[in-house]
Design a protein around this motif. Structure first.
Motif, mmCIF file in Angstrom:
data_model
loop_
_atom_site.group_PDB
_atom_site.id
_atom_site.type_symbol
_atom_site.label_atom_id
_atom_site.label_comp_id
_atom_site.label_asym_id
_atom_site.label_seq_id
_atom_site.Cartn_x
_atom_site.Cartn_y
_atom_site.Cartn_z
ATOM 1 N N PHE A 1 3.864 8.319 -9.280
ATOM 2 C CA PHE A 1 3.401 8.785 -7.984
ATOM 3 C C PHE A 1 2.009 8.236 -7.688
ATOM 4 C CE2 PHE A 1 6.299 11.941 -9.672
ATOM 5 C CZ PHE A 1 7.107 12.264 -8.599
ATOM 6 N N ALA A 2 1.718 8.060 -6.380
ATOM 7 C CA ALA A 2 0.372 7.666 -5.962
ATOM 8 C C ALA A 2 -0.515 8.911 -6.005
ATOM 9 C CB ALA A 2 0.415 7.068 -4.566
ATOM 10 N N ALA B 1 0.847 -1.200 0.000
ATOM 11 C CA ALA B 1 0.000 0.000 0.000
ATOM 12 C C ALA B 1 0.879 1.246 0.000
ATOM 13 C CB ALA B 1 -0.912 -0.015 1.222
ATOM 14 N N TYR B 2 0.432 2.279 -0.730
ATOM 15 C CA TYR B 2 1.168 3.537 -0.831
ATOM 16 C C TYR B 2 0.213 4.682 -0.486
ATOM 17 C CZ TYR B 2 4.359 0.595 -3.522
ATOM 18 O OH TYR B 2 5.195 -0.418 -3.922
ATOM 19 N N GLN C 1 6.023 8.734 -3.878
ATOM 20 C CA GLN C 1 6.652 8.322 -5.123
ATOM 21 C C GLN C 1 6.912 6.826 -5.077
ATOM 22 O OE1 GLN C 1 10.035 10.654 -6.286
ATOM 23 N NE2 GLN C 1 10.136 9.720 -8.317
ATOM 24 N N ILE C 2 6.370 6.112 -6.063
ATOM 25 C CA ILE C 2 6.478 4.649 -6.100
ATOM 26 C C ILE C 2 7.710 4.225 -6.888
ATOM 27 C CG2 ILE C 2 5.309 2.509 -6.781
ATOM 28 C CD1 ILE C 2 2.654 4.043 -6.535
ATOM 29 N N ILE C 3 7.952 4.902 -8.024
ATOM 30 C CA ILE C 3 9.109 4.618 -8.881
ATOM 31 C C ILE C 3 9.820 5.931 -9.159
ATOM 32 C CG2 ILE C 3 9.777 4.012 -11.261
ATOM 33 C CD1 ILE C 3 7.765 1.774 -11.215
ATOM 34 N N GLU D 1 -3.177 0.568 -3.636
ATOM 35 C CA GLU D 1 -2.706 -0.768 -3.278
ATOM 36 C C GLU D 1 -2.287 -1.474 -4.561
ATOM 37 O OE1 GLU D 1 -4.148 -5.103 -1.563
ATOM 38 O OE2 GLU D 1 -5.489 -3.369 -1.313
ATOM 39 N N CYS D 2 -1.086 -1.989 -4.585
ATOM 40 C CA CYS D 2 -0.558 -2.686 -5.764
ATOM 41 C C CYS D 2 -0.157 -4.112 -5.393
ATOM 42 C CB CYS D 2 0.675 -1.969 -6.316
ATOM 43 S SG CYS D 2 0.356 -0.357 -7.029
ATOM 44 N N LEU D 3 -0.251 -4.988 -6.384
ATOM 45 C CA LEU D 3 0.388 -6.293 -6.285
ATOM 46 C C LEU D 3 1.737 -6.166 -6.976
ATOM 47 C CD1 LEU D 3 -2.534 -8.780 -7.069
ATOM 48 C CD2 LEU D 3 -1.735 -7.941 -4.848
#
Length: 458
Positions: free
Chosen positions: A96-97, A32-33, A38-40, A102-104
């Motif tokens: 960015f979120a 979860a973010y 920032q995710i990547i 929520e990601c797998l």
């Protein structure tokens, strides 16, 4: 909703069997973010793919000066970072979120080990790559070749149309499915196909120009052939005219003689692997299960090929040589002469048993108009014992040339013109008349036929 049910709803995974999706879901890590995280980060190592289960992300696209030119938003059921699984190259964009997300997360290194054990799961990578290669803003290149579009796809490979950069020439690019890449034996066979075909230079064999390894799979670059696949021709026309059958068989025999002379046995001669150009030139394709003569001298526990065209020795997994291809060519000839296969059944093992046990019937039993020479060709090519067949494909070429019509001496040739002037309402009747006349004319050995259609008479 379970991971398996969710993944089955995502287009990239729909082609997977439920069992394979269950296996893939075991490799998924839920993360979860919070909004704004920032995710990547652009430039970071590519080590995972993200499938959005809930929420939304944004991907800012910037120009060479770092100025934002557009923003891509992705939501539930979409994914990002997938090229990490194919290349492992650094990230080329930030993600960015936009909301709570929520990601797998599917991580590259453990997935690689997993796919070697469960090769069937890897087909989702082929689906993802196929889409990215064809998207307007996708990668669009394989090595030095630029992709133009898709030509076709099958269980083992996708075929794209590409452009040769130096020659500005259209090419066909054959991509091996990822599930087979992780099958080490099959991947080795695919590489071997490229080597085999690259060494066979013949006007009736599709030419291999190059090969590439990219995006975690293999590509063979071949000449692009424009024409009609023989299987489609048979489906559309049924019986192929006898002179045309001779021309096709002669060219195929010539191609096979060249391959056999170079120690290569095709092992999958069938109409789907033959294409006829508009000029009438024949091209033999797909050496994917070909063997060298040395390999073919070993008995094989795995029966590989197409049951309907397989020689008895191939069906039994015994040693074989070029005469196995001659048997298959005889079956192909039978189908061209009758529009049907000699042995047909929904059970492939029953077909194989009949190839081993039953004599191939004369094509004259289904089509009495079959000329004696072509019926004899089928009989000799399809003998159960290899020693009773034509011994070389060059013998087939010679056999067909013996009965070929002599070239017409144009200084002595005669021509007759048949003209019908009719009301347009009778178009169907007149078309039927010409079809019947054309069918009769084709029975005249050596005759050349021309039909003109004048829509207006002054």
């Amino acid at each position: 909703m379970s991971f398996t049910t969710f993944l089955k709803s995502v287009p990239a995974f729909r082609s997977l069997a439920t069992r394979e999706v269950e296996r893939l879901s075991s490799q998924c890590e839920p993360v979860a973010y919070p909004q704004g995280q920032q995710i990547i980060r652009k430039g970071d190592p590519g080590d995972a793919m993200y499938v959005i289960r809930r929420g939304e992300v944004k991907v800012p696209i910037v120009d060479e000066h770092g100025r934002e030119k557009l923003v891509i938003r992705l939501g539930a059921g979409e994914f990002f970072g997938e090229m990490a699984l194919l290349t492992g190259e650094p990230r080329n964009a930030d993600v960015f979120a936009e909301t709570e997300v929520e990601c797998l997360v599917i991580r590259r290194k453990p997935l690689q080990d997993f796919l070697h054990k469960h090769t069937g799961v890897a087909s989702f990578l082929t689906e993802i790559l196929g889409r990215r290669l064809l998207e307007g803003d996708g990668i669009r290149t394989v090595g030095k070749y630029r992709l133009v579009g898709e030509l076709g796809r099958g269980g083992m490979a996708h075929v794209f149309e590409g452009l040769h950069p130096q020659l500005n020439m259209a090419v066909a690019i054959k991509m091996l499915s990822h599930e087979l890449v992780y099958d080490e034996e099959f991947a080795s066979r695919f590489r071997e196909e490229a080597k085999i075909m690259a060494g066979l230079k013949h006007e009736n064999i599709v030419e291999v120009i190059d090969s590439e390894e990219a995006y975690a799979t293999f590509f063979i670059i071949m000449e692009k052939v424009v024409g009609t696949v023989l299987s489609r021709m048979i489906d559309t026309r049924g019986v192929i005219p006898f002179d045309e059958t001779r021309r096709i068989l002669s060219q195929l025999a010539s191609a096979l003689d060249h391959a056999h002379t170079h120690g290569i046995i095709h092992r999958d001669i069938k109409p789907a692997n033959v294409i006829i150009e508009e000029s009438g030139r024949v091209k033999l394709m797909d050496f994917g299960i070909a063997k060298t003569q040395k390999e073919a001298e070993q008995e094989d526990e795995d029966i590989v090929g197409t049951a309907e065209y397989m020689s008895p020795e191939q069906a039994l997994g015994r040693k074989m040589d070029g005469r196995a291809d001659i048997y298959s060519l005889g079956i192909l000839a039978y189908e061209m002469l009758t529009g049907r296969l000699p042995f047909d059944s929904p059970d492939p093992y029953e077909i194989l048993r009949r190839h081993v046990r039953d004599e191939v019937p004369s094509p004259k039993l289904l089509n009495q108009r079959v000329p004696d020479d072509l019926a004899e060709l089928v009989r000799r090519a399809c003998a159960k014992k290899p020693e009773d067949r034509f011994q070389r494909c060059a013998d087939i070429v010679k056999f067909l040339q013996q009965d070929a019509p002599a070239a017409i001496d144009l200084s002595k040739a005669r021509a007759k013109v048949f003209t019908v002037i009719y009301d347009p309402e009778r178009e169907e009747q007149v078309t039927g008349l010409f079809r019947r006349a054309l069918a009769e004319a084709r029975k005249i050995r050596g005759a050349r036929i021309s039909i003109s259609d004048m829509n207006r008479i002054y």
